[in-house]
Every structure is written in C-alpha cells, then in structure tokens.
Design a protein around this motif. Structure first.
Motif, PDB file in Angstrom:
ATOM      1  N   ALA A  36       0.825  -1.211   0.000  1.00 16.59           N
ATOM      2  CA  ALA A  36       0.000   0.000   0.000  1.00 16.59           C
ATOM      3  C   ALA A  36       0.855   1.254   0.000  1.00 16.59           C
ATOM      4  CB  ALA A  36      -0.932  -0.003   1.211  1.00 16.59           C
ATOM      5  N   GLU A  37       0.767   2.012  -1.097  1.00 14.96           N
ATOM      6  CA  GLU A  37       1.369   3.347  -1.144  1.00 14.96           C
ATOM      7  C   GLU A  37       0.284   4.407  -1.286  1.00 14.96           C
ATOM      8  OE1 GLU A  37       4.523   3.695  -4.040  1.00 14.96           O
ATOM      9  OE2 GLU A  37       5.390   1.749  -3.507  1.00 14.96           O
ATOM     10  N   ASP A  38      -0.977   3.943  -1.426  1.00 13.55           N
ATOM     11  CA  ASP A  38      -2.094   4.855  -1.708  1.00 13.55           C
ATOM     12  C   ASP A  38      -2.963   5.150  -0.495  1.00 13.55           C
ATOM     13  OD1 ASP A  38      -2.883   2.222  -1.570  1.00 13.55           O
ATOM     14  OD2 ASP A  38      -4.457   2.408  -3.076  1.00 13.55           O
ATOM     15  N   GLY A  39      -2.755   4.445   0.608  1.00 16.13           N
ATOM     16  CA  GLY A  39      -3.571   4.694   1.794  1.00 16.13           C
ATOM     17  C   GLY A  39      -3.287   3.685   2.884  1.00 16.13           C
ATOM     18  N   PRO A  40      -3.526   4.091   4.152  1.00 15.05           N
ATOM     19  CA  PRO A  40      -3.203   3.210   5.282  1.00 15.05           C
ATOM     20  C   PRO A  40      -4.176   2.042   5.424  1.00 15.05           C
ATOM     21  CG  PRO A  40      -4.228   5.233   6.077  1.00 15.05           C
ATOM     22  CD  PRO A  40      -4.059   5.396   4.597  1.00 15.05           C
ATOM     23  N   GLN A  41      -3.679   0.981   6.044  1.00 17.65           N
ATOM     24  CA  GLN A  41      -4.457  -0.236   6.292  1.00 17.65           C
ATOM     25  C   GLN A  41      -4.637  -0.392   7.805  1.00 17.65           C
ATOM     26  OE1 GLN A  41      -5.126  -2.206   3.198  1.00 17.65           O
ATOM     27  NE2 GLN A  41      -4.399  -0.188   2.541  1.00 17.65           N
ATOM     28  N   ASP A  42      -5.883  -0.514   8.247  1.00 16.06           N
ATOM     29  CA  ASP A  42      -6.103  -0.794   9.667  1.00 16.06           C
ATOM     30  C   ASP A  42      -6.974  -2.041   9.810  1.00 16.06           C
ATOM     31  OD1 ASP A  42      -8.854  -0.104   9.484  1.00 16.06           O
ATOM     32  OD2 ASP A  42      -8.403   2.020   9.869  1.00 16.06           O
TER      33      ASP A  42
END
Length: 305
Positions: A124-130
């Motif tokens: 992921a370079e486009d948005g965080p993962q939670d």
C-alpha cells in the motif's frame, strides 16, 4: 508483584528476550517454552517442549495470566520449497497444539496472544491499512499469515481471550532489522532501497512489549490487533533518519536490480525490503494506548543513545 505467571512459547528469540526483560520485575514467574534447555535466570525459567506434542509442559499454562506464542522460523531467508515448508510448519504446528491444549484445560490462561504479521495487508502506497478497512494482500508471506491466524482460531477457547497481534517491524538494539540497517549506514551504503517510496510500519521494542501488557489490562480487546507505531515512515526517510542520527553524511542508494543480486548473495528475499507496509494501530489507539515512541526519529534516537 502484579502478575503471577507469563508464559512465552518460543521465547528464546529476539522478541521473547525483550518480553522476558520487560516482565522480569512485573511478574512473579516467567516461563519460556523452548526446544533447548537453558539455565534459570532469577524468575525466568525454561521448560522444554517440541512444539508438536503435549507433555509435562502443559501444566505451565494452568491459570497463567498470559501466554504469548512467538514460535516461527525467521522469514529472513530465500523462499526455497524447504524453507517455505519450515516457515509454515514452525508456525502452524505449535499454534494448533496450544489451541488443543488450552481447549482441554480446566483452568487455561486468561489471555493468549498469538503473534502474526502486519505484512498480511496488501502492498500500500495509496492509503493506510487498519483492522477495520485494511485489505489482505497476496503472495507467500500473506498465505503464511492467513494460515497462521486460521490455526489460531481452529479451536474454541471460551475461557481464554485471544488476540492475533499483527506486529510491524520491531526496532531495537540487539537484533532483528535495525542492526542490519545500521551496518549498511556504517559502510556508507545506507541510502534508500528501491525507489524509497515504500512505507515501513515499525514499532519500538519497548512499545511492542508495552502493548502486550495493555492487552492484559483491557479485557474488551480481542481478535485482530495491529501493533505498529502510529506514524509509519517511507524507506528513504527512515534511512535518512538513521544516517543523520548516527552521523554518517553519505549513503549510497540500492536500486531494485542491485537488491535482487544482493538478496541472493546474503540469502534473503527483496519482498522484505520493497513491500510497502502502511499499517495503522487503530484498535490500540481507539482504546487509549499511548505509544512512547510515535516517530521514527524518537525510536532511532533512543536505540542509538
């Protein structure tokens, strides 16, 4: 003393040593389940097991405040068929065994934390993962994590609360990734790796240990929990921080083609360096956990101090 007994399965590795040190003054007794005998050190004692069969060691789990399962072959190797097989078996067999034993115990541990990895999320370079919105990735390391967590949930353990702790890259003095990055910096080749845009989801070893105590103290937390610092950093920035803190002005970069050659020479996989892990610890933060080391600067400063 606050806690009666903490059990660390596979606790003779780097993170197990960190946890044993953290709980030494907080628990009456720390038991390490290991394949190799070791001398008792104060209130830390080692009990042998093979990670495959039940035996006398099962008595150590009775009424423990917490069990942390750290078992697993280091993934810092070439992904040959033999290594892949060992990576799977070294995680799945002990996890399933612990699940079976805990299921059958009359007084099982109150909390069972099973290590997992933040690498389970996609590049992921486009948005965080939670934990709520993160997307699971693909590839060998993701397959390992999925199978590991499935093994963790195979057995019902109604008396034991369970947390699958998806750990980021643990930064600390003695082992794991940081000493290797520091060596590159010392040699003048501590520049960005690849294009340097990949995120590194890291956590300081002290916060990794603190998070396990937080989980003990907050019985509402179970299931999937990410353990990564709240401010991830790009690879280029992390290497810059290490160079600056160490006092090395120069750091030659390592483009992808060079990493491909180098990884074969040192026996590792480029995925460990080039995958972008942009993972956030939403559930820890929402529950009120405060990281002592929120930024990479603070963590690196502490480690090199």
């Amino acid at each position: 003393m606050k806690y009666k007994k903490i059990v660390l399965a596979g606790g003779n590795g780097y993170l197990g040593t960190v946890l044993a040190g953290y709980y030494k003054d907080k628990a009456e007794e720390i038991v390490i389940l290991s394949r190799h005998e070791k001398q008792t050190d104060g209130n830390v004692r080692t009990v042998t097991w093979d990670g495959k069969t039940a035996g006398k060691w099962t008595a150590e789990l009775v009424n423990a405040d917490m069990l942390v399962n750290l078992c697993g072959k280091n993934v810092n190797c070439r992904y040959t068929e033999k290594n892949k097989s060992e990576i799977f078996a070294s995680r799945l067999l002990p996890t399933e065994l612990l699940g079976q034993v805990i299921h059958d115990l009359y007084e099982p541990p109150k909390l069972w934390i099973n290590l997992s990895s933040a690498t389970i999320y996609r590049h992921a370079e486009d948005g965080p993962q939670d934990e709520a919105t993160g997307e699971i990735g693909t590839g060998f390391s993701v397959d390992v994590c999925n199978a590991w967590e499935a093994a963790f949930y195979k057995y019902e353990t109604p008396k034991t609360r369970k947390v699958a702790l998806r750990m980021g890259i643990v930064l600390g003095r003695s082992d794991s990734v940081f000493p290797r990055l520091l060596n590159l910096v010392k040699l003048g080749i501590g520049g960005m790796q690849g294009n340097g845009e990949q995120y590194v989801s890291w956590v300081h070893e002290h916060d990794a240990a603190r998070s396990t105590e937080w989980l003990m103290e907050h019985p509402g937390l179970n299931g999937i929990v990410n353990c990564t610092a709240p401010i991830p950093v790009k690879n280029a920035e992390l290497m810059h921080i290490i160079r600056k803190t160490y006092g090395m002005p120069l750091g030659l970069p390592a483009p992808k083609w060079l990493l491909e050659i180098g990884s074969v020479v040192i026996g590792t996989e480029t995925e460990l360096i080039l995958k972008s892990r942009w993972v956030l610890p939403k559930r820890l933060l929402d529950s009120g956990f405060k990281f002592e080391f929120e930024t990479a600067e603070a963590a690196v400063n502490d480690i090199l101090r």
